[in-house]
Scaffold this motif. Structure first.
Motif, short mmCIF file in Angstrom:
data_model
loop_
_atom_site.label_atom_id
_atom_site.label_comp_id
_atom_site.label_asym_id
_atom_site.label_seq_id
_atom_site.Cartn_x
_atom_site.Cartn_y
_atom_site.Cartn_z
N LYS A 40 0.84 -1.20 0.00
CA LYS A 40 0.00 0.00 0.00
C LYS A 40 0.87 1.25 0.00
O LYS A 40 0.60 2.22 -0.74
CB LYS A 40 -0.93 -0.02 1.23
N GLN A 41 1.93 1.25 0.79
CA GLN A 41 2.81 2.42 0.86
C GLN A 41 3.52 2.64 -0.47
O GLN A 41 3.69 3.78 -0.92
CB GLN A 41 3.82 2.21 1.99
N GLU A 42 3.95 1.56 -1.11
CA GLU A 42 4.61 1.69 -2.42
C GLU A 42 3.67 2.29 -3.45
O GLU A 42 4.07 3.17 -4.23
CB GLU A 42 5.09 0.31 -2.89
N ALA A 43 2.43 1.79 -3.47
CA ALA A 43 1.46 2.31 -4.45
C ALA A 43 1.16 3.78 -4.17
O ALA A 43 1.05 4.59 -5.12
CB ALA A 43 0.18 1.48 -4.39
N ALA A 44 1.07 4.16 -2.91
CA ALA A 44 0.76 5.55 -2.57
C ALA A 44 1.90 6.49 -2.95
O ALA A 44 1.67 7.67 -3.25
CB ALA A 44 0.47 5.65 -1.07
N ARG A 45 3.14 5.98 -2.95
CA ARG A 45 4.30 6.83 -3.29
C ARG A 45 4.48 7.00 -4.79
O ARG A 45 5.26 7.86 -5.23
CB ARG A 45 5.57 6.22 -2.68
N ASP A 46 3.79 6.18 -5.58
CA ASP A 46 3.94 6.27 -7.04
C ASP A 46 3.20 7.51 -7.54
O ASP A 46 1.98 7.55 -7.57
CB ASP A 46 3.36 5.01 -7.69
N LYS A 47 3.97 8.53 -7.95
CA LYS A 47 3.38 9.79 -8.36
C LYS A 47 2.65 9.70 -9.69
O LYS A 47 1.96 10.63 -10.10
CB LYS A 47 4.46 10.87 -8.41
N ALA A 57 -3.72 -0.81 -7.94
CA ALA A 57 -2.41 -1.47 -7.92
C ALA A 57 -2.24 -2.31 -6.66
O ALA A 57 -1.69 -3.42 -6.69
CB ALA A 57 -1.31 -0.41 -8.00
N TYR A 58 -2.73 -1.79 -5.56
CA TYR A 58 -2.70 -2.52 -4.28
C TYR A 58 -3.51 -3.81 -4.39
O TYR A 58 -3.04 -4.89 -4.01
CB TYR A 58 -3.26 -1.60 -3.21
N ARG A 59 -4.72 -3.70 -4.94
CA ARG A 59 -5.56 -4.89 -5.09
C ARG A 59 -4.90 -5.91 -6.02
O ARG A 59 -4.96 -7.12 -5.77
CB ARG A 59 -6.94 -4.52 -5.65
N ARG A 60 -4.28 -5.41 -7.07
CA ARG A 60 -3.67 -6.31 -8.03
C ARG A 60 -2.53 -7.10 -7.40
O ARG A 60 -2.42 -8.32 -7.60
CB ARG A 60 -3.17 -5.52 -9.23
N ARG A 61 -1.70 -6.44 -6.60
CA ARG A 61 -0.57 -7.15 -5.97
C ARG A 61 -1.06 -8.17 -4.95
O ARG A 61 -0.53 -9.27 -4.85
CB ARG A 61 0.38 -6.14 -5.32
N ILE A 62 -2.08 -7.80 -4.18
CA ILE A 62 -2.66 -8.76 -3.24
C ILE A 62 -3.24 -9.94 -3.99
O ILE A 62 -3.03 -11.11 -3.63
CB ILE A 62 -3.73 -8.08 -2.37
#
Length: 218
Positions: A40-47, A57-62
C-alpha cells in the motif's frame, strides 16, 4: 492491522499439535501483514498513480500474490467449523447395537420410568448416576420422550461427552479455541485490506471472495 490486536491473537492461539493444520495457515497468512502494508505504501508513493490507481495497484498485488492463500484460510475456517459441529454431535451421542432387541426394550422401559419421576430426580439420574444406561436411554430418541425439555437436553449431552469421551471433547475444545482466534484474525485482516482496497460494500465483498475486479475499478 493493529499491532496490539495481532499480538493478543497470537498469544491466544493454542500451541497444540492437534491444531497444527490451523496453526500453519495462521502463521503463513499472518506473515503477509507487513508485506501487504508495504504494498500500500509503495502504491501511494507512485506519483504516476491517482488515488484510484494506487488502490487498484494494491488490489492487483494482493490478488496476484496472497489472496488465494487468504481465501483458502477462510474456507478452512468454514469447513473446520462445520466439522467441529459434527464432532460435537457425535461425541455427545451414545452408540447402540441395533441387533440387541433386549437392550432396546430395557432402554424403552427406562424412558417410561424417567417420565414418571419428578424433574429433580430425573436430572440426577441422567447426570449424576454412575449407571450410563439412564443417559443412553434418554439420548437414544428425542429427549421429550424421557420427559426432558430441549433446554435440558444440551446439558445432558454435554454431561455424556464429558463422562464418556473426555479426550475427544478436549480435542474439540482446543480446536474450537483455535478457530475462535482465527475467525477474529480473518475479520481483522478483511478490515485491514478493506481500508486500502478502494472498494466498498458489495464490490469489496465480491472482490475479496472471488478476485474479480468490478467493471468500474478495472
Amino acid at each position: 492491522m493493529n499491532a496490539n490486536l495481532f499480538s493478543t491473537l497470537r498469544q491466544r492461539f493454542p500451541r497444540d499439535a492437534r491444531v497444527s493444520d490451523l496453526g500453519n495457515v495462521f502463521d503463513t497468512v499472518s506473515s503477509f501483514l507487513p508485506v501487504i502494508s508495504g504494498w500500500k505504501q509503495e502504491a501511494a508513493r507512485d506519483k504516476h498513480l491517482s488515488a484510484a490507481g494506487a488502490s487498484a495497484a494494491y488490489r492487483r498485488r494482493i490478488g496476484e500474490n496472497v489472496m488465494k492463500t487468504i481465501r483458502d484460510m477462510d474456507a478452512l475456517i468454514a469447513d473446520s467449523k462445520r466439522n467441529l459441529e459434527a464432532s460435537r454431535a457425535k461425541v455427545s451421542q451414545p452408540k447402540y447395537d441395533p441387533q440387541d432387541a433386549l437392550a432396546a426394550a430395557h432402554r424403552r422401559e427406562i424412558r417410561e420410568f424417567l417420565r414418571s419421576v419428578e424433574q429433580t430426580q430425573r436430572l440426577s439420574l441422567l447426570i449424576d448416576s454412575a449407571d450410563p444406561i439412564f443417559i443412553q436411554a434418554a439420548l437414544e430418541l428425542p429427549t421429550v420422550l424421557s420427559g426432558i425439555h430441549e433446554t435440558q437436553a444440551k446439558l445432558i449431552r454435554d454431561s455424556y461427552a464429558q463422562r464418556f469421551n473426555p479426550d475427544v471433547l478436549e480435542h474439540i475444545e482446543v480446536r474450537d479455541e483455535a478457530l475462535t482466534v482465527m475467525t477474529s484474525f480473518a475479520h481483522a485482516l478483511r478490515e485491514e485490506v478493506a481500508k486500502h482496497a478502494g472498494l466498498e460494500g458489495n464490490e469489496f465483498q465480491d472482490w475479496y471472495a472471488t478476485g474479480q475486479e468490478p467493471q468500474k475499478a478495472a
